[in-house]
Design an enzyme around this catalytic site. Structure first.
Site, PDB file in Angstrom:
ATOM      1  N   ASN A  18      18.412  53.047  64.335  1.00  0.00           N
ATOM      2  CA  ASN A  18      17.564  53.223  63.493  1.00  0.00           C
ATOM      3  C   ASN A  18      17.341  52.067  62.602  1.00  0.00           C
ATOM      4  O   ASN A  18      16.439  52.189  61.570  1.00  0.00           O
ATOM      5  CB  ASN A  18      17.690  54.555  62.560  1.00  0.00           C
ATOM      6  CG  ASN A  18      18.941  54.614  61.863  1.00  0.00           C
ATOM      7  OD1 ASN A  18      19.680  53.490  62.128  1.00  0.00           O
ATOM      8  ND2 ASN A  18      19.169  55.154  60.981  1.00  0.00           N
ATOM      9  N   GLY A  24      18.853  62.668  69.443  1.00  0.00           N
ATOM     10  CA  GLY A  24      19.184  61.286  69.068  1.00  0.00           C
ATOM     11  C   GLY A  24      20.226  61.354  67.569  1.00  0.00           C
ATOM     12  O   GLY A  24      21.093  61.029  67.485  1.00  0.00           O
ATOM     13  N   ALA A  25      19.530  62.344  66.814  1.00  0.00           N
ATOM     14  CA  ALA A  25      20.345  62.568  65.424  1.00  0.00           C
ATOM     15  C   ALA A  25      21.615  63.075  65.727  1.00  0.00           C
ATOM     16  O   ALA A  25      22.496  62.839  65.068  1.00  0.00           O
ATOM     17  CB  ALA A  25      19.265  63.395  64.680  1.00  0.00           C
ATOM     18  N   SER A  82      10.386  55.836  53.375  1.00  0.00           N
ATOM     19  CA  SER A  82      11.132  54.768  53.453  1.00  0.00           C
ATOM     20  C   SER A  82      10.558  53.705  52.436  1.00  0.00           C
ATOM     21  O   SER A  82      11.226  52.939  51.769  1.00  0.00           O
ATOM     22  CB  SER A  82      11.321  54.292  55.016  1.00  0.00           C
ATOM     23  OG  SER A  82      12.155  55.052  55.565  1.00  0.00           O
ATOM     24  N   ASP A 120      22.765  56.808  60.973  1.00  0.00           N
ATOM     25  CA  ASP A 120      22.665  58.217  60.833  1.00  0.00           C
ATOM     26  C   ASP A 120      24.033  59.073  60.415  1.00  0.00           C
ATOM     27  O   ASP A 120      24.005  59.948  59.347  1.00  0.00           O
ATOM     28  CB  ASP A 120      22.240  58.896  61.944  1.00  0.00           C
ATOM     29  CG  ASP A 120      20.410  58.560  62.081  1.00  0.00           C
ATOM     30  OD1 ASP A 120      19.794  58.146  60.901  1.00  0.00           O
ATOM     31  OD2 ASP A 120      20.067  58.930  63.129  1.00  0.00           O
ATOM     32  N   SER A 135       6.275  58.979  55.728  1.00  0.00           N
ATOM     33  CA  SER A 135       7.431  58.047  55.565  1.00  0.00           C
ATOM     34  C   SER A 135       7.902  57.890  54.055  1.00  0.00           C
ATOM     35  O   SER A 135       6.999  57.338  53.390  1.00  0.00           O
ATOM     36  CB  SER A 135       7.707  57.052  56.482  1.00  0.00           C
ATOM     37  OG  SER A 135       8.966  56.162  56.111  1.00  0.00           O
ATOM     38  N   THR A 153      11.824  55.149  63.270  1.00  0.00           N
ATOM     39  CA  THR A 153      12.113  56.545  63.442  1.00  0.00           C
ATOM     40  C   THR A 153      11.411  57.053  64.637  1.00  0.00           C
ATOM     41  O   THR A 153      10.904  56.368  65.546  1.00  0.00           O
ATOM     42  CB  THR A 153      11.731  56.996  62.143  1.00  0.00           C
ATOM     43  OG1 THR A 153      12.027  58.353  62.155  1.00  0.00           O
ATOM     44  CG2 THR A 153      10.062  57.040  61.892  1.00  0.00           C
ATOM     45  N   LYS A 157      13.646  55.684  68.595  1.00  0.00           N
ATOM     46  CA  LYS A 157      14.842  55.149  68.395  1.00  0.00           C
ATOM     47  C   LYS A 157      15.635  54.658  69.732  1.00  0.00           C
ATOM     48  O   LYS A 157      16.369  53.596  69.663  1.00  0.00           O
ATOM     49  CB  LYS A 157      15.549  56.215  67.828  1.00  0.00           C
ATOM     50  CG  LYS A 157      15.231  56.431  66.414  1.00  0.00           C
ATOM     51  CD  LYS A 157      16.128  57.533  65.645  1.00  0.00           C
ATOM     52  CE  LYS A 157      15.839  57.669  64.295  1.00  0.00           C
ATOM     53  NZ  LYS A 157      16.761  58.595  63.694  1.00  0.00           N
ATOM     54  N   GLY A 197      21.783  71.244  68.394  1.00  0.00           N
ATOM     55  CA  GLY A 197      20.935  70.008  68.965  1.00  0.00           C
ATOM     56  C   GLY A 197      21.823  69.112  69.536  1.00  0.00           C
ATOM     57  O   GLY A 197      23.024  68.997  69.316  1.00  0.00           O
ATOM     58  N   ALA A 198      21.151  68.308  70.632  1.00  0.00           N
ATOM     59  CA  ALA A 198      22.068  67.104  71.195  1.00  0.00           C
ATOM     60  C   ALA A 198      20.943  65.994  71.269  1.00  0.00           C
ATOM     61  O   ALA A 198      21.275  65.078  72.442  1.00  0.00           O
ATOM     62  CB  ALA A 198      22.512  67.651  72.457  1.00  0.00           C
TER      63      ALA A 198
HETATM   64  P1  NDP Z   1      15.145  64.358  69.266  1.00  0.00           P
HETATM   65  O1  NDP Z   1      13.871  64.613  69.686  1.00  0.00           O
HETATM   66  O2  NDP Z   1      16.013  63.210  69.611  1.00  0.00           O
HETATM   67  O3  NDP Z   1      16.077  65.458  69.487  1.00  0.00           O
HETATM   68  C1  NDP Z   1      15.620  67.249  69.117  1.00  0.00           C
HETATM   69  C2  NDP Z   1      16.623  68.123  69.241  1.00  0.00           C
HETATM   70  O4  NDP Z   1      15.975  69.375  69.021  1.00  0.00           O
HETATM   71  C3  NDP Z   1      17.045  68.461  71.029  1.00  0.00           C
HETATM   72  O5  NDP Z   1      18.262  68.735  70.935  1.00  0.00           O
HETATM   73  C4  NDP Z   1      16.040  69.545  71.147  1.00  0.00           C
HETATM   74  O6  NDP Z   1      16.317  70.333  72.435  1.00  0.00           O
HETATM   75  C5  NDP Z   1      16.113  70.439  69.903  1.00  0.00           C
HETATM   76  N1  NDP Z   1      14.958  71.257  69.573  1.00  0.00           N
HETATM   77  C6  NDP Z   1      13.635  70.701  69.588  1.00  0.00           C
HETATM   78  N2  NDP Z   1      12.828  71.992  69.236  1.00  0.00           N
HETATM   79  C7  NDP Z   1      13.757  72.919  69.457  1.00  0.00           C
HETATM   80  C8  NDP Z   1      13.799  74.509  69.450  1.00  0.00           C
HETATM   81  N3  NDP Z   1      12.421  75.129  69.308  1.00  0.00           N
HETATM   82  N4  NDP Z   1      14.704  75.152  69.637  1.00  0.00           N
HETATM   83  C9  NDP Z   1      15.874  74.618  69.558  1.00  0.00           C
HETATM   84  N5  NDP Z   1      16.203  73.355  69.873  1.00  0.00           N
HETATM   85  C10 NDP Z   1      15.261  72.620  69.673  1.00  0.00           C
HETATM   86  O7  NDP Z   1      15.009  64.301  67.629  1.00  0.00           O
HETATM   87  P2  NDP Z   1      16.172  63.872  66.769  1.00  0.00           P
HETATM   88  O8  NDP Z   1      17.451  64.065  67.250  1.00  0.00           O
HETATM   89  O9  NDP Z   1      16.024  62.313  66.436  1.00  0.00           O
HETATM   90  O10 NDP Z   1      15.830  64.495  65.168  1.00  0.00           O
HETATM   91  C11 NDP Z   1      16.306  65.709  65.128  1.00  0.00           C
HETATM   92  C12 NDP Z   1      15.852  66.058  63.427  1.00  0.00           C
HETATM   93  O11 NDP Z   1      16.816  65.341  63.029  1.00  0.00           O
HETATM   94  C13 NDP Z   1      14.378  65.878  63.089  1.00  0.00           C
HETATM   95  O12 NDP Z   1      14.090  67.164  62.151  1.00  0.00           O
HETATM   96  C14 NDP Z   1      14.775  64.571  62.244  1.00  0.00           C
HETATM   97  O13 NDP Z   1      13.624  64.543  61.314  1.00  0.00           O
HETATM   98  C15 NDP Z   1      16.090  64.846  61.598  1.00  0.00           C
HETATM   99  N6  NDP Z   1      16.680  63.558  61.243  1.00  0.00           N
HETATM  100  C16 NDP Z   1      16.773  63.333  60.000  1.00  0.00           C
HETATM  101  C17 NDP Z   1      17.446  62.023  59.207  1.00  0.00           C
HETATM  102  C18 NDP Z   1      17.561  61.882  57.915  1.00  0.00           C
HETATM  103  O14 NDP Z   1      18.110  60.828  57.732  1.00  0.00           O
HETATM  104  N7  NDP Z   1      17.697  63.099  57.206  1.00  0.00           N
HETATM  105  C19 NDP Z   1      17.888  61.210  60.445  1.00  0.00           C
HETATM  106  C20 NDP Z   1      17.406  61.247  61.950  1.00  0.00           C
HETATM  107  C21 NDP Z   1      16.871  62.496  61.958  1.00  0.00           C
HETATM  108  P3  NDP Z   1      16.200  70.092  73.766  1.00  0.00           P
HETATM  109  O15 NDP Z   1      17.192  69.191  74.225  1.00  0.00           O
HETATM  110  O16 NDP Z   1      16.380  71.387  74.331  1.00  0.00           O
HETATM  111  O17 NDP Z   1      14.805  69.283  73.849  1.00  0.00           O
END
Ligand code: NDP
Length: 273
Positions: free
Chosen positions: A88, A132-133, A18, A104, A16, A63, A67, A129-130
């Site tokens: 977060n 948390g972020a 942070s 976020d 991290s 993180t 979350k 993606g869908a």
């Molecule tokens: P989550 O675990 O909540 O969600 C992960 C998402 O990624 C889901 O939609 C999942 O799909 C999808 N996914 C994972 N692997 C694959 C793959 N191989 N192909 C396609 N889709 C995939 O994680 P978060 O939403 O919390 O985080 C997502 C990203 O955002 C991370 O990389 C994190 O580091 C980044 N982030 C950055 C921040 C910043 O401040 N810059 C803040 C918050 C997050 P499924 O539903 O099908 O599993």
């Protein structure tokens, strides 16, 4: 700044940035902040957070993978946290209760609009993606004026649930991952998947990238390399990673806890360097 303690909880957490970011923010005000990274496995998260706040903890960032758990243990939640169904930021209120917040969405939009000088109004956006972020940023992108938001997730039900929760069928639609090759092009493409941090490649078609497209990976560092390389080779005008978003979300938490918003540009430049 006070003797209060601050922390980021995650698992793993040693990577991290942070603690470094919050130390740099505090330095701007001539202060030293007690901000640590605390590794808590999911089963230990609740107890670790409660022990931290019982022992002069004032604020915590949260993180992966905590979350949703952070929101669940809080006594009250901001609209941003409720919408994202995750938090977060946890803050100890004067009466000892814990308040959950999610920075976020605001962090992403501030990075795009203030740092990269993007006017989001009128953009047709694709959100990959869908999780948390994605839930954290979707509403805020719409509030910032994107014209349409197409949500595509590997597991379609999560994209549908997010679109349903937003409830703006005129602006928000979902598509299947398998349809990416045929759904046309976009001028804003956001990668909110965790594929990069998991070391997995996303096979994305070039045709998604419009002629003046901006592509943005919420992850940063090595995790963003694959998506950014795809964006550039597909003709994107701009390709950014989420380092600026990280710094902006941290600044929002800092402002919440200390009542002063730090300058983020110097810290962003130092981290980028
Ligand atoms: P989550 O675990 O909540 O969600 C992960 C998402 O990624 C889901 O939609 C999942 O799909 C999808 N996914 C994972 N692997 C694959 C793959 N191989 N192909 C396609 N889709 C995939 O994680 P978060 O939403 O919390 O985080 C997502 C990203 O955002 C991370 O990389 C994190 O580091 C980044 N982030 C950055 C921040 C910043 O401040 N810059 C803040 C918050 C997050 P499924 O539903 O099908 O599993």
């Amino acid at each position: 700044m006070t003797d209060a303690r601050y922390a980021v909880f995650g698992h793993p957490i040693s990577h991290s940035l942070s603690p470094r970011i919050h130390a740099a923010f505090a330095q701007q005000f001539g202060q030293v902040v007690d901000y640590r990274a605390i590794d808590a496995a999911p089963a230990a998260f609740d107890a670790a957070v409660r022990a931290f706040f019982a022992d002069s903890g004032h604020g915590a960032n949260v993180t992966l993978p905590h979350k949703a758990a952070a929101l669940a243990l809080a006594d009250e939640a901001s609209e941003a946290a409720r919408r994202a169904r995750s938090a977060n930021v946890l803050t100890r209120l004067d009466d000892g209760r814990l308040a959950a917040h999610n920075t976020d969405g605001d962090g992403l939009v501030r990075d795009l609009t203030a740092r990269h000088e993007v006017d989001l109004r009128g953009h047709d956006a694709l959100l990959l993606g869908a999780g948390g972020a994605a839930r954290g940023v979707a509403w805020v992108l719409l509030d910032a004026g994107v014209r349409s938001l197409t949500i595509v997730n590997r597991t379609p039900a999560a994209a549908d649930a997010l679109a349903d929760a937003i409830g703006e069928p005129g602006r928000v639609r979902t598509r299947y991952w398998d349809d990416l090759a045929t759904i046309g092009s976009f001028d804003l493409i956001l990668n909110a998947t965790s594929a990069g941090v998991l070391g997995q490649a996303l096979a994305l078609p070039t045709a998604l990238v419009g002629s003046r497209a901006l592509c943005y990976d919420l992850s940063y560092g090595e995790a963003a390399f694959g998506f950014l390389a795809w964006a550039r080779s597909s003709g994107a005008l701009f390709a950014f990673d989420g380092l600026g978003m990280l710094v902006e979300t941290a600044a929002d938490a800092f402002a919440l806890w200390h009542g002063q918003r730090p300058d983020t540009d110097a810290v962003y430049a130092a981290l980028r360097g």
